[in-house]
Write an enzyme that holds these catalytic residues in place. Sequence first.
Site, short mmCIF file in Angstrom:
data_model
loop_
_atom_site.label_atom_id
_atom_site.label_comp_id
_atom_site.label_asym_id
_atom_site.label_seq_id
_atom_site.Cartn_x
_atom_site.Cartn_y
_atom_site.Cartn_z
N VAL A 1 14.98 2.26 45.95
CA VAL A 1 15.50 2.18 44.58
C VAL A 1 15.70 3.58 43.98
O VAL A 1 16.76 3.89 43.43
CB VAL A 1 14.56 1.33 43.69
CG1 VAL A 1 15.09 1.28 42.25
CG2 VAL A 1 14.44 -0.09 44.24
N GLU B 1 14.76 -3.88 33.01
CA GLU B 1 15.80 -4.84 33.42
C GLU B 1 15.79 -5.08 34.94
O GLU B 1 16.04 -6.19 35.41
CB GLU B 1 17.18 -4.33 32.97
CG GLU B 1 18.31 -5.28 33.18
CD GLU B 1 18.17 -6.59 32.39
OE1 GLU B 1 18.22 -6.54 31.16
OE2 GLU B 1 18.01 -7.65 33.02
N VAL C 1 13.29 -7.90 37.38
CA VAL C 1 13.54 -9.30 37.74
C VAL C 1 15.01 -9.45 38.11
O VAL C 1 15.89 -9.04 37.35
CB VAL C 1 13.23 -10.26 36.56
CG1 VAL C 1 13.49 -11.70 36.97
CG2 VAL C 1 11.80 -10.08 36.09
N GLY D 1 16.86 -8.01 40.41
CA GLY D 1 17.62 -6.84 40.89
C GLY D 1 18.71 -6.45 39.92
O GLY D 1 18.45 -6.06 38.78
N ILE E 1 20.87 -8.36 38.41
CA ILE E 1 21.29 -9.42 37.46
C ILE E 1 20.76 -9.10 36.07
O ILE E 1 19.57 -8.86 35.90
CB ILE E 1 20.71 -10.80 37.87
CG1 ILE E 1 21.07 -11.15 39.30
CG2 ILE E 1 21.17 -11.88 36.91
CD1 ILE E 1 20.37 -12.40 39.82
N GLU F 1 9.89 -5.70 50.30
CA GLU F 1 8.89 -4.79 49.74
C GLU F 1 8.32 -3.94 50.88
O GLU F 1 8.45 -4.28 52.05
CB GLU F 1 7.76 -5.59 49.11
CG GLU F 1 8.18 -6.43 47.92
CD GLU F 1 8.76 -5.59 46.80
OE1 GLU F 1 8.03 -4.77 46.23
OE2 GLU F 1 9.95 -5.75 46.51
N ASP G 1 5.74 -11.47 45.13
CA ASP G 1 6.82 -10.78 44.41
C ASP G 1 7.47 -11.73 43.40
O ASP G 1 7.67 -11.38 42.23
CB ASP G 1 7.84 -10.24 45.42
CG ASP G 1 9.02 -9.58 44.74
OD1 ASP G 1 8.87 -8.46 44.26
OD2 ASP G 1 10.10 -10.21 44.69
N LYS H 1 7.60 -11.81 39.05
CA LYS H 1 8.81 -12.00 38.25
C LYS H 1 8.67 -13.21 37.32
O LYS H 1 9.16 -13.19 36.19
CB LYS H 1 10.02 -12.13 39.19
CG LYS H 1 10.27 -10.82 39.95
CD LYS H 1 11.20 -11.00 41.13
CE LYS H 1 11.44 -9.68 41.86
NZ LYS H 1 12.11 -9.84 43.17
N GLY I 1 18.10 -4.84 46.93
CA GLY I 1 19.01 -3.89 47.57
C GLY I 1 19.17 -2.65 46.72
O GLY I 1 18.99 -2.67 45.49
#
Length: 405
Positions: A11, A124, A127, A129, A131, A185, A196, A200, A298
């Site tokens: 990330v 943001e 949760v 990725g 979206i 992860e 995970d 969320k 991703g």
Amino acid sequence: MKVAVMGYGTVGSGVVEVIESHEKVIKKRTDGEMLEVAHILDLRDFPDDPHAALFTKDFNDILKDEEVKVVAEAMGGVNPAYDFTMQLLQAGKSVVTSNKELVAQKGVELLATAKENGVNYLFEASVGGGIPIIRPMDQCFAANNIEGVAGILNGTTNFILTKMIEEDMSFDEALRLAQENGYAEKDPTADIEGFDACRKVCILASLAFGKHVYPNQVATEGITNITLADVAYLAGVHGVIKLLGQIFYMNENRIAAFVSPAVVFRGSQLASVNDVFNAILVRGDAVGDVCFYGRGAGKLPTASAVVADMVDAAKHTERRKIFGWSEGAEDYVADYRDCIEMQFYVRAKADQQAVQTRFHDVKFLSRRGQPSDETAFITDAMTENTLRKKLEGVDVINIIKVTNY
Ligand code: HSE
């Protein structure tokens, strides 16, 4: 504006890449202000990286740099991310994060600290990725009582289940592919055991209903018990298995929430969400069902959400975005096994007659190669505790919840 990035994994490196590759569009959206990465914090060495000059192993380089106003935290884990984030917020810097573990465990404290210091803590990317779901959940449902949420919240497990369902691929091979694609992860146990997705669920439930929900309050089951035999029985009735996070509003003082594999029938919007895609379905009493869909994991999709938060924080250094919820309570999350009625898929070593005597109304399933001593069926709606009582003495192989979304 000078910014910093903490953590240069999938990330964090994506964040730096997106800031550089999207300079023009970012500038438009910040009224001409550029985001300039001044420091990258990581304990590892990246000697061949073109940003070599920006790397530091010393957190103080970021904390003490007064020109840095916004920091992206993409380190993952609670420690030392919590300590660093606290110090940055207290020093008057806004922090944005993709770290769902941290928000799920410590969100209420970090948001309160951001408020006290007049800065922003935005998440943001934590949760779904790429979206957009945190802002809509916080702002766009403001005129609704939210009745429930159901989400495919983990890209890695959705990718694995899709490969099993559509390509007959083994669990291990699909997991390896997900890791190669940078979805999983660091320790993929968090994906396949549902932790995970659980984090969320905590974030969504906290936002939706205004009280912090902690991971240990959410019953969590992963996908490691799912076999191709279960997939085959359910294919016969147009059902697919998804790892779902589900949240139910019960009353002012109580919700139910859990993560588990769940049968979704074709026709549901969630049934056609495949591969690394996530979807979150929110049920509001005024708006009805709203579904958010996109890439849930991703490098670039997640970085897209982190950088959007950085832009937002950069534009609002003098103004706070009002995200927040209050402290949770021990008895706030009910035991769903007692109070939520749903149908169940059951596979057992039993004959149909033995099943029929225990349940009034079941739908028997079949598959090619079904052993003669194996029975699979879908029950009527009941609580899980009632189901378990009815099944006492039965040699159960697997039980999977059926969702009503
Ligand atoms: N490992 C996570 C997933 C990454 O697969 O969804 C995004 O949170």
